[in-house]
Design an enzyme around this catalytic site. Structure first.
Site, PDB file in Angstrom:
ATOM      1  N   GLU A 179     -18.446  18.209   3.205  1.00 28.19           N
ATOM      2  CA  GLU A 179     -17.741  18.499   2.302  1.00 28.19           C
ATOM      3  C   GLU A 179     -18.613  18.038   0.812  1.00 28.19           C
ATOM      4  OE1 GLU A 179     -13.534  17.943   3.873  1.00 28.19           O
ATOM      5  OE2 GLU A 179     -13.944  16.071   2.460  1.00 28.19           O
ATOM      6  N   ALA A 191      -5.690  11.005   7.876  1.00 26.93           N
ATOM      7  CA  ALA A 191      -3.796  10.911   7.372  1.00 26.93           C
ATOM      8  C   ALA A 191      -3.505  10.929   8.209  1.00 26.93           C
ATOM      9  CB  ALA A 191      -3.934  11.731   6.233  1.00 26.93           C
ATOM     10  N   VAL A 227      -2.174  -7.445  -3.962  1.00 21.91           N
ATOM     11  CA  VAL A 227      -1.827  -8.381  -3.611  1.00 21.91           C
ATOM     12  C   VAL A 227      -2.392  -9.669  -2.968  1.00 21.91           C
ATOM     13  CG1 VAL A 227      -0.810  -8.443  -0.426  1.00 21.91           C
ATOM     14  CG2 VAL A 227       0.169  -7.134  -2.084  1.00 21.91           C
ATOM     15  N   GLY A 245       1.158  -1.594   0.053  1.00 22.25           N
ATOM     16  CA  GLY A 245       0.299  -0.153  -0.485  1.00 22.25           C
ATOM     17  C   GLY A 245       0.559   1.692   0.383  1.00 22.25           C
ATOM     18  N   GLY A 300      -0.567   4.723   0.463  1.00 27.21           N
ATOM     19  CA  GLY A 300      -0.913   5.864   0.824  1.00 27.21           C
ATOM     20  C   GLY A 300      -0.323   6.941   1.940  1.00 27.21           C
TER      21      GLY A 300
END
Length: 477
Positions: A176, A321, A85, A17, A19
């Protein structure tokens, strides 16, 4: 020794990953005496906090994404593989892909999460979520296409009913989307059509709980509600969605027609979490130990949205994040520390490890004995949620701000963390242009021209005439 031989003999780290968590782990380990393989299904990293800007035509995909190879190219000990994967063999220490098995000495799994429909996966075609660039482009297509179809219908004399847009879930993503959709209707598209009036469109935000932004303090939640209503968003709380059909959403037994339905109500961890063969929670997140490793395998770390870990107060760490970034750096620090101390859990010859205490996790050698690893502690530097132009809420410890100052803080922080100097400049210019002109610079319809339910819900003679009456009826129930 040549670089290829060094790559084969060095401690092997595989990161699944690319990210926020995976990239930060790779960057932190890049200067260590290790060989790193980063595996991702995509060839690019997406700055997910700005996906809604792509979905609402404010930014183009290339402005919030960067090739993984480009990001990591300066590190000669990092190999990037674009692959899927399919599983793991923890005893043999290999990661499985359809083409090969990739050996590791240390493994970091940062495969992220997707949207969850709470057992109703059949709703997904009618109410897309927002987790990938592809999702954002599909949402953009549906939103812009709805106005085009409405214009065509009205020009043909077949009716000029206002469009309904429904966003399910009033967390940060839902807020948002709803706020930005309201701005598009009231400003960006207001003068672009000759038969329909986009300003008549109605934006509905539906939340199953009693408040919007439930993870935020009550004062910021109330401020967000006021700012949403000021933008023209119709907010319904304590409203449970019971069914979604093409062009129709049900709250209880009450239907509401909608040109576009968007899903922002839940997330589910990547299926790779369950393939590790360790306990997971209801959302599929791996129940990691305090050091982010999994039981009996201190060489395997799970981070980011895929990891379930509570903070000191007993609250589950949020899937944002900053958590993933700090966890990626923490796992990298542990790996590097244990390589330096030649910990047996990381030895290539050691493949059988005793079960370790879930509270302590793995350990590293100090004077020949295993010492407990430090626990991961998340340093919460604050939370921000944008609602619209000059509208946002922010929490920095005990400091709570809303409105224009919060929006400026949100703007600055997101540009700062955006990967790539070029992307920062482009996004800043685009936002400045949008702020002063209300223009949306990426209003392109790509893909098909079909909209789920358009020929059904929007052409039937007998349909509720006023969405407000539908919400009122639902609340009465």
């Amino acid at each position: 020794m040549n670089s290829k031989a060094a790559h084969q003999t060095a401690h092997r780290v595989v990161i699944v990953g690319a990210g926020f968590g995976g990239l930060n782990a790779a960057e932190k380990l890049a200067s260590a005496p290790v060989s790193i393989t980063v595996i991702d299904q995509k060839n690019y990293h997406t700055f997910q906090p700005l996906l809604y800007q792509v979905a609402t035509a404010g930014l183009s995909p290339g402005e919030i994404a960067d090739p993984i190879r480009s990001i990591l190219s300066r590190h000669r000990n990092i190999e990037v593989l674009m692959a899927e994967v399919t599983g793991f063999d923890l005893e043999r220490r290999v990661v499985k892909t359809p083409e090969q098995e990739i050996p590791y000495d240390s493994l970091v799994v940062a495969a992220g999460a997707s949207h969850a429909y709470f057992g109703h996966e059949e709703w997904e075609p009618f109410a897309p979520g927002l987790k990938t660039i592809e999702d954002a482009l599909e949402i953009r297509r549906r939103v812009l296409l709805a106005f085009e179809l409405a214009e065509r219908r009205a020009a043909a004399g077949e009716g000029n009913d206002p469009l309904n847009f429904v966003v399910v879930g009033a967390g940060p993503t839902g807020v948002e989307l709803a706020g930005t959709l309201a701005e598009i209707c009231r400003h960006a598209l207001a003068d672009d059509f000759r038969t329909i009036d986009p300003r008549r469109a109605r934006i509905h935000l539906i939340e199953g709980g009693p408040v919007v932004l439930p993870a935020y303090p009550p004062d910021l939640s109330r401020s967000a509600l006021e700012q949403l209503r000021h933008l023209g968003v119709e907010v319904s709380t304590s409203a449970m969605v019971t069914k979604i059909e093409p062009g129709v959403i049900y709250m209880g037994d009450t239907p509401m027609n909608a040109a576009v339905i968007l899903w922002a109500a839940g997330v589910a961890a990547s299926p790779l979490g369950k393939k590790l063969g360790v306990p997971t929670d209801r959302a599929g997140r791996v129940l990691v130990q305090a050091d982010l490793s999994i039981p009996a395998h201190p060489e395997v770390f799970v981070i980011g949205d895929l990891a379930a870990l509570k903070d000191a107060s007993g609250k589950l760490l949020p899937g944002v994040a900053p958590v993933a970034i700090q966890q990626g750096r923490f796992a990298a620090k542990l790996i590097r520390r244990e390589i330096d101390t030649a910990a047996p859990s990381f030895s290539r010859s050691s493949r059988e490890e005793p079960a370790l205490s879930p509270s302590k996790g793995g350990g590293f050698d100090v004077g020949g004995s295993r010492a407990p690893r430090p626990a991961f502690h998340y340093r919460d530097k604050g939370s921000l949620a944008t609602i619209g132009r000059a509208a946002a809420v922010a929490q920095f410890g005990k400091i709570h701000i809303s409105g224009f100052p919060a929006w400026l803080a949100w703007l600055f922080i997101h540009i700062l963390f955006l990967i790539g100097f070029r992307n920062r400049v482009l996004v800043f210019i685009q936002w400045a242009w949008s702020y002063f002109t209300y223009e949306r610079g990426a209003r392109l319809i790509t893909g098909g021209t079909d909209l789920p339910g358009w020929n059904g819900a929007h052409s039937r003679a007998a349909r509720p005439s006023d969405p407000a009456e539908e919400i009122s009826a639902m609340n009465d129930k």
